[in-house]
Design an enzyme around this catalytic site. Sequence first.
Site, PDB file in Angstrom:
ATOM      1  N   PRO A 134       0.843  -1.198   0.000  1.00 57.35           N
ATOM      2  CG  PRO A 134      -0.590  -1.486   1.817  1.00 57.35           C
ATOM      3  CD  PRO A 134       0.650  -2.025   1.187  1.00 57.35           C
ATOM      4  CB  CYS A 143      -0.438   7.515   0.833  1.00 52.23           C
ATOM      5  SG  CYS A 143      -1.362   6.841   2.201  1.00 52.23           S
ATOM      6  CE1 TYR A 199      -1.632   7.582   9.402  1.00 45.49           C
ATOM      7  CE2 TYR A 199      -0.700   5.422   8.900  1.00 45.49           C
ATOM      8  CZ  TYR A 199      -0.718   6.799   8.714  1.00 45.49           C
ATOM      9  OH  TYR A 199       0.170   7.393   7.868  1.00 45.49           O
ATOM     10  NE  ARG A 208       1.502  -2.889   5.727  1.00 40.16           N
ATOM     11  CZ  ARG A 208       2.413  -2.365   4.879  1.00 40.16           C
ATOM     12  NH1 ARG A 208       2.819  -1.122   5.010  1.00 40.16           N
ATOM     13  NH2 ARG A 208       2.890  -3.082   3.896  1.00 40.16           N
ATOM     14  NE  ARG A 234      11.446   2.343   0.554  1.00 36.51           N
ATOM     15  CZ  ARG A 234      12.366   2.298   1.499  1.00 36.51           C
ATOM     16  NH1 ARG A 234      13.081   3.359   1.774  1.00 36.51           N
ATOM     17  NH2 ARG A 234      12.577   1.180   2.179  1.00 36.51           N
TER      18      ARG A 234
HETATM   19  C1  LIG Z   1       5.045   6.702  -0.983  1.00 34.89           C
HETATM   20  C2  LIG Z   1       4.732   5.737   0.103  1.00 34.89           C
HETATM   21  C3  LIG Z   1       3.447   5.653   0.601  1.00 34.89           C
HETATM   22  C4  LIG Z   1       3.111   4.744   1.584  1.00 34.89           C
HETATM   23  N1  LIG Z   1       1.822   4.595   1.984  1.00 34.89           N
HETATM   24  C5  LIG Z   1       1.467   3.576   2.798  1.00 34.89           C
HETATM   25  C6  LIG Z   1       0.104   3.267   3.035  1.00 34.89           C
HETATM   26  O1  LIG Z   1      -0.790   3.863   2.469  1.00 34.89           O
HETATM   27  N2  LIG Z   1      -0.179   2.284   3.898  1.00 34.89           N
HETATM   28  C7  LIG Z   1       0.805   1.540   4.512  1.00 34.89           C
HETATM   29  O2  LIG Z   1       0.494   0.645   5.292  1.00 34.89           O
HETATM   30  N3  LIG Z   1       2.100   1.785   4.260  1.00 34.89           N
HETATM   31  C8  LIG Z   1       2.445   2.772   3.412  1.00 34.89           C
HETATM   32  N4  LIG Z   1       3.763   2.983   3.103  1.00 34.89           N
HETATM   33  C9  LIG Z   1       4.767   2.059   3.646  1.00 34.89           C
HETATM   34  C10 LIG Z   1       5.022   0.947   2.625  1.00 34.89           C
HETATM   35  O3  LIG Z   1       3.860   0.206   2.367  1.00 34.89           O
HETATM   36  C11 LIG Z   1       6.136   0.007   3.096  1.00 34.89           C
HETATM   37  O4  LIG Z   1       5.723  -0.624   4.277  1.00 34.89           O
HETATM   38  C12 LIG Z   1       7.451   0.726   3.323  1.00 34.89           C
HETATM   39  O5  LIG Z   1       7.722   1.645   2.278  1.00 34.89           O
HETATM   40  C13 LIG Z   1       8.623  -0.263   3.417  1.00 34.89           C
HETATM   41  O6  LIG Z   1       8.702  -1.042   2.244  1.00 34.89           O
HETATM   42  P1  LIG Z   1       9.840  -0.808   1.107  1.00 34.89           P
HETATM   43  O7  LIG Z   1      11.168  -0.899   1.809  1.00 34.89           O
HETATM   44  O8  LIG Z   1       9.631  -1.933   0.132  1.00 34.89           O
HETATM   45  O9  LIG Z   1       9.629   0.538   0.501  1.00 34.89           O
HETATM   46  C14 LIG Z   1       4.115   3.907   2.123  1.00 34.89           C
HETATM   47  C15 LIG Z   1       5.405   4.011   1.638  1.00 34.89           C
HETATM   48  C16 LIG Z   1       5.724   4.884   0.631  1.00 34.89           C
HETATM   49  C17 LIG Z   1       7.138   4.922   0.096  1.00 34.89           C
END
Ligand SMILES: Cc1cc2nc3c(=O)[nH]c(=O)nc-3n(C[C@H](O)[C@H](O)[C@H](O)COP(=O)(O)O)c2cc1C
Length: 783
Positions: free
Chosen positions: A426, A428, A584, A632, A726
């Site tokens: 997920p 945002c 949250y 989550r 990412r």
């Molecule tokens: C742009 C962006 C938006 C995110 N929005 C959410 C979200 O809406 N809900 C959520 O649970 N985590 C959100 N996260 C966290 C990611 O889902 C993820 O847990 C975190 O980036 C670590 O994973 P990665 O190392 O693969 O980026 C967001 C992360 C990024 C980079």
Amino acid sequence: MTIGPRPRYNRCVKIVAIGGGPASLYFAILTKKADPSHEIVVLERNRPDDTFGFGVVFSDATLDNFRDADPETHAAIARAFAHWDDIDIHYQGQVLTSTGHGFSGLSRQRLLDILQSRAAELGVVTRFSTEVDRATAWEDADLVVAADGVNSWVRQRYARHFRPQIDWRRNRFVWLGTTFVFPAFTFIFKEDEHGLWRVHAYGYERGHSTFILESTEDTWRRAGLDEAGEDDTVAFAQALFARELDGHPVLKNRSLWRSFPVIRNERWHHDNIVLVGDAAHTAHFSIGSGTKLAMEDAIALRRSLADHRDVGRALAAYEAERRPEVEALQRAAQTSLEWFEQTERYHGRLEPVQFAFSLLTRSLRVSHDNLKARDAKLVATVDRWFAEKASQQTGTSVAAAPPPPPMFTPFRLRSLVLANRVVVSPMCQYSAEDGTPGDWHLVHLGSRAVGGAGLVMTEMTDVSREGRISPGCTGMYKPEHVTAWKRIVDFVHGCSAARIGIQLAHAGRKGSTRRLWEGIDEPLAEGNWSLISASPIPYFPYSQVPRAMDRGDMDGVRDDFVRAVRMADQAGFDLVELHFAHGYLLASFLSPLTNRRDDEYGGSMVNRLRFPLEVFNAVRAAWPAAKPMSVRLSATDWKDGGLQLADAVEIARALRVHGCDIVDVSAGNTVPDQAPAYGRLFQTPFSDRIRHEAGIATMTVGAVASYADVNSILAAGRADLCVLARAHLYDPYWTRHAAREQGVDLPWPDQYVSVAGYSPRGGPSRGPQAERASEERPGSAGA
Ligand SMILES: Cc1cc2nc3c(=O)[nH]c(=O)nc-3n(C[C@H](O)[C@H](O)[C@H](O)COP(=O)(O)O)c2cc1C
Ligand SMILES: Cc1cc2nc3c(=O)[nH]c(=O)nc-3n(C[C@H](O)[C@H](O)[C@H](O)COP(=O)(O)OP(=O)(O)OC[C@H]3O[C@@H](n4cnc5c(N)ncnc54)[C@H](O)[C@@H]3O)c2cc1C
């Protein structure tokens, strides 16, 4: 005169090295060899032939470093060592062998003999039987190398400057020997009435092996070893492992039971004194790297001194260069030692092939790919086993010859079968209008679905207008939201093999803030709405103070979730995930940092879970029984007094009992002053623990960096699905690229079928499998 702050000399000529272990002697050798005009004195409390312990281990790569640094020492070590490629794992009456590991063992005494005589040959003066303490004289030392080992006196003396941290680990171990020569590096896992015993053993010279016995503190106490003398320990080990040792005796050499100290220092140098080897840092013996680190410190320090004429600058440069490497190894050693602290979690629960894979990849530094390069046969066995399990779990057929890599096996959650194990996390996008997703969301989610992931998750989608993080967040609270989301869901279903899940949430005290690129978690400058949370605690001191929810608020929020999930079903979503993480609203009830209530929703874990569970139950009842639910969780708040991993296990257990199918294991973001420990796969150990201890399927997320990581995590049973955020922003086609690289054919949408014959490197391609076959049979690539 005692050791103390000294003027800095432009040229380092007189060196005192404290301790006559590998770090000190090797440094003296390299430095004297490079410049014989240096006067180097090594001070060692023991006599030359006093040694404690048995053998040490080096990998082939470490030996290559030694060859480059001093071929003479390397040659002498190479003459003395026993080399082996195999690792034997004794597990539940079986011995599994993995090959291709390339290690050498030699006796610690032999190593010290080699280093002592090479040092003497070069003109280094070693004064044995010399205890360094406050009274020792240092009149003229330009540089003091403190290599006085794990209990370093110098580190203690200058603790104010070095700021050491010592973490005494909870397992107990004893360093023993035996005359039985193990044919390979050997791990033995054996249970008796007291508990589970781990053995790390290897031959290091003709007729001798090192035999390290390790257990949890409880097992050790139950066996009465807390009161045992050396002879009792020997008798105990000999009786328990008589079969594995083929009746050979167990040997002692100051074999006292110990706990392992993980040593770190905030600084390694102070004035003209530098800490090296175990005095500066330790790495658990399960990755066999203490002596390696000590000798590589010596190489790096010698290089820095050659590059910088000023001692102070040289020491600073040494620390700057060496620290990241050492810390990376300490991280791997930490993960490895934790595996051995928690072996009970896997022992008897994992089938032998998965247990072996988990053990071999325990430090998370060795991946599915690395292991495949070392032992392709073992990895093929693991992949075949994994594919069979996936086939049974989903009731679908999965190719067995050759099996797909674990990431391309299917996974079932209730009636939902995912084609592979990659999930788009997920994320945002802050681009909705009053909660309505638009073209951006269609393209963002649509392209990632076409990109090959098995499951695509929407961003945090809020169950009410007041539940949004920012004015740009998506929602599921108006009829037009169903229409807008259905357009996206239909695209994903119609144009890709992916399935799509929705993450439902309420922002709680982290709401009414700006879009990511305008200041994350920062309050809106205008147009704020009022906030609710478990307790009236603002996120930042200057953030809006939320209102503590009363029972009426709880009813309202619960009903908003129920309305949202019904709408999600109408829109056609395959899975719903409730957001219990990142501080949250629902997370604010779980964490003691944000929940200070004194009613039945605050205090104990059971109380803090009460309202989130009530929402979960209501949603579960409204969501079709055939469709799965995920939650989550933040597995830890990374803050003293906050939620800890053990609490997360308890929460996951409760969720499983209430019908949750999978936990999406994240961490932190509860409070702004958290102390996270980032790094590759930084949250995967949390997923591993929750999966095994709560008995529920998990997704892992957080710096999952490569295809090999995904395969390793899955094959070792650390998670059931791997979630990438990412990486998917960078490459929407991440899964397709992973497939091509691993020779897996993913079906393309009709519109793109031409690409199946296209090679990005130019020229026609017949798909990855054909390409690989042609690489294996040169000359067979025709027109
Ligand atoms: C742009 C962006 C938006 C995110 N929005 C959410 C979200 O809406 N809900 C959520 O649970 N985590 C959100 N996260 C966290 C990611 O889902 C993820 O847990 C975190 O980036 C670590 O994973 P990665 O190392 O693969 O980026 C967001 C992360 C990024 C980079
Ligand atoms: C059970 C166990 C198994 C291990 N297995 C391995 C392995 O397989 N492979 C591996 O690479 N490493 C292994 N190690 C780690 C390894 O022993 C050390 O990491 C390594 O020896 C560090 O070298 P060093 O020179 O920094 O310290 P040390 O080897 O500890 O040397 C320090 C020296 O300083 C001397 N000294 C201390 N204080 C004073 C003083 N005040 N005055 C004078 N002299 C002093 C000590 O007598 C000692 O000789 C193991 C460790 C343990 C505990």
